[in-house]
Design a protein around this motif. Structure first.
Motif, short mmCIF file in Angstrom:
data_model
loop_
_atom_site.label_atom_id
_atom_site.label_comp_id
_atom_site.label_asym_id
_atom_site.label_seq_id
_atom_site.Cartn_x
_atom_site.Cartn_y
_atom_site.Cartn_z
N PHE A 79 0.77 -1.29 0.19
CA PHE A 79 -0.07 -0.21 -0.01
C PHE A 79 0.91 1.37 0.04
N CYS A 80 1.86 1.29 0.73
CA CYS A 80 2.70 2.54 0.88
C CYS A 80 3.52 2.89 -0.61
N GLU A 81 3.87 1.92 -0.93
CA GLU A 81 4.62 2.03 -2.35
C GLU A 81 3.45 2.41 -3.55
N TRP A 82 2.28 1.97 -3.31
CA TRP A 82 1.28 2.19 -4.21
C TRP A 82 0.73 3.72 -3.86
N LEU A 83 0.77 3.99 -2.65
CA LEU A 83 0.30 5.50 -2.18
C LEU A 83 1.41 6.59 -2.74
N ILE A 84 2.81 6.37 -2.65
CA ILE A 84 3.64 6.98 -3.14
C ILE A 84 3.42 7.40 -4.88
N LYS A 85 3.54 6.24 -5.57
CA LYS A 85 3.40 6.24 -7.13
C LYS A 85 2.00 6.78 -7.41
N GLU A 86 1.00 6.48 -6.85
CA GLU A 86 -0.47 6.86 -7.68
C GLU A 86 -0.98 8.14 -6.65
N ILE A 87 -0.48 8.20 -5.36
CA ILE A 87 -1.03 9.57 -4.70
C ILE A 87 -0.21 10.38 -4.64
N GLY A 88 0.86 10.23 -4.43
CA GLY A 88 2.20 11.29 -4.37
C GLY A 88 2.19 11.56 -2.71
N VAL A 89 2.00 10.54 -2.13
CA VAL A 89 2.40 10.97 -0.53
C VAL A 89 2.95 9.88 -0.18
N ALA A 90 3.95 9.86 0.77
CA ALA A 90 4.74 8.91 1.52
C ALA A 90 4.31 8.66 2.92
N ALA A 91 4.37 7.47 3.07
CA ALA A 91 4.19 6.94 4.64
C ALA A 91 4.84 5.94 4.94
N VAL A 92 4.91 5.41 6.18
CA VAL A 92 5.72 4.35 6.72
C VAL A 92 4.79 3.10 6.76
N PRO A 93 5.13 1.93 6.40
CA PRO A 93 4.13 0.70 6.52
C PRO A 93 4.29 0.45 8.13
N GLY A 94 3.15 0.25 8.87
CA GLY A 94 3.41 0.01 10.10
C GLY A 94 4.25 -1.26 10.74
N SER A 95 3.95 -2.31 9.85
CA SER A 95 4.60 -3.58 9.99
C SER A 95 6.25 -3.47 10.51
N SER A 96 6.70 -2.32 10.01
CA SER A 96 8.14 -2.20 10.13
C SER A 96 8.48 -1.85 11.68
N PHE A 97 7.46 -1.57 12.55
CA PHE A 97 7.34 -1.04 13.72
C PHE A 97 6.78 -2.31 14.86
N PHE A 98 6.19 -3.34 14.14
CA PHE A 98 5.66 -4.39 15.14
C PHE A 98 6.32 -5.58 14.88
N LYS A 99 6.35 -6.36 16.09
CA LYS A 99 7.07 -7.82 16.04
C LYS A 99 5.90 -8.70 15.75
N ALA A 100 4.55 -8.36 16.20
CA ALA A 100 3.32 -9.01 15.75
C ALA A 100 3.00 -9.11 14.26
N ASP A 101 2.36 -9.65 13.81
CA ASP A 101 1.89 -9.68 12.15
C ASP A 101 0.79 -9.05 12.16
N ILE A 102 1.25 -7.64 11.74
CA ILE A 102 0.11 -6.39 12.05
C ILE A 102 0.54 -5.79 10.36
N ASN A 103 -0.40 -5.79 9.69
CA ASN A 103 -0.30 -5.25 8.48
C ASN A 103 -1.32 -4.10 7.87
#
Length: 391
Positions: free
Chosen positions: A333-357
């Motif tokens: 989603f974050c990669e799509w958001l950058i390319k299609e919408i033009g806004v960058a965010a960070v995927p939350g999974s990079s902050f979680f040890k649990a399987d949260i997407n």
């Protein structure tokens, strides 16, 4: 050729900074990596210009220039409510990133266990791996991101040597209450652990919440290594000026580690930054009001767009729920958001040890015009999602 260090296989590059690189490639508005697009205070810029024309261009004292440590000790003593000795209780580092690494290498032997609240700033996992420690994760439960004391105690019972506490929290914006900190303090004393705090957002806390310094709790200074930096408070993330505050016996060891990691932070920048450390109380009040206004402006925009989020109590991040958007994972989603919408965010999974997407992180440390432009682009989100999901 011989193999590289096997530790490297256990973590990736920074996902946050990767999102910035992708954003730059697509000319997206960068709400991923948390740095301002506005200048630091003019007094600070003027001080830097004056220092640049002077003669302070060689090494400072390895653990920090004396006048910088004195100004820092005076400021932090006032805000923390405890007397800090600039000669024995401070190490100046190259940003809080180095401060956290120094803290970990100072207290942890290979094989030691360190408790980390999840979600967490991504560096903590790498810090544990590089120092040879094993991370034990305790979940902060959304949407309020509170913790279960029983789960925390169960983690400590596994023989933990230390606990990392990010307060206010990156990425959630949670501000730990005094009651929550007291629970942590009682368990820290009971299980005789160190507490390493990351408090870089100490001055960005929104009413009715208040920041309580863990080291200032009764009996906690002796076992706490307080890490922070000037980056967020004075809008100088590129200056890389951080520090540790701890009892003299810990600082003596931390200075040895720091000396062989980076030798020392930039001397001219320390000299210029003394100006900021001497700011009066009204600076910090105005800073809080500035970010409160940015938070409320951005959240009002998210409300108009119908996006679901958790209101941040501190720091300058907001976690947004994307579970209804039809993506397999948050990175896609974050990669799509950058390319299609033009806004960058960070995927939350990079902050979680649990399987949260289903969560992403935006930051709002931007000019109001930048935030307005980002919201205007996000207004096209539902239309773009509808077209995508029809394919």
């Amino acid at each position: 050729m011989p193999a590289l260090n096997k530790k490297i296989n256990n973590f990736t590059d920074s996902v946050i900074r990767r999102m910035t690189r992708i954003a730059n490639q697509h000319d997206a508005i960068n709400l991923s990596q948390g740095f301002p697009d506005f200048d630091p205070p003019v007094e600070l810029k003027n001080a830097l210009q004056e220092v640049a024309g002077g003669s302070i261009h060689q090494y400072a004292v390895t653990w920090g220039a004396p006048n910088f440590r004195e100004a820092l000790a005076a400021k932090q003593s006032k805000f923390m409510g405890i007397k800090i000795d600039p000669e024995q209780e401070i190490v100046v580092t190259c940003g809080s990133t180095e401060a956290m690494m120094v803290a970990m290498l100072t207290v942890c032997n290979p094989g030691d266990k360190v408790v980390v609240f999840s979600p967490f700033y991504e560096n903590y996992t790498a810090d544990a791996i590089l120092s040879g420690a094993e991370a034990i994760y305790v979940q902060l439960q959304p949407p309020e991101f509170n913790f279960d004391p029983a789960e925390l105690e169960a983690a400590l019972k596994q023989g933990a040597k230390a606990l990392i506490l990010c307060n206010p929290s990156n990425p959630t914006g949670k501000v730990f209450s005094r009651a929550e900190l007291q629970v942590i303090a009682e368990l820290a004393a009971q299980y005789d652990i160190f507490v390493i705090t990351d408090e870089v957002y100490e001055h960005l806390v929104y009413p009715p919440y208040q920041h309580n310094y863990f080291a200032a709790l009764p009996g906690m200074f002796e076992r706490t290594i307080s890490c922070s930096s000037l980056s967020k408070t004075y809008s100088i993330t590129g200056w890389r000026l951080g520090y540790l505050i701890a009892p003299a016996n810990i600082i003596a060891a931390a200075r040895q580690v720091h000396d062989f990691l980076t030798v020392g932070a930039a001397a001219p920048l320390q000299e210029a930054a003394v100006t900021a450390l001497n700011f009066k109380d009204d600076y910090y009040q105005q800073l809080q009001q500035l970010y409160l206004k940015k938070r409320d402006f951005f959240l009002a925009g998210l409300d108009k767009l119908g996006l679901k989020y958790t209101v941040p109590q501190g720091a300058y991040y907001v976690m947004v729920d994307i579970s209804d958007f039809g993506f397999a994972n948050d990175l896609d989603f974050c990669e799509w958001l950058i390319k299609e919408i033009g806004v960058a965010a960070v995927p939350g999974s990079s902050f979680f040890k649990a399987d949260i997407n289903h969560l992403i992180r935006f930051h709002f440390a931007k000019k109001e015009a930048t935030l307005a432009a980002a919201l205007a682009r996000l207004a096209k989100l539902q239309e773009k999602l509808s077209l995508r999901n029809k394919k």
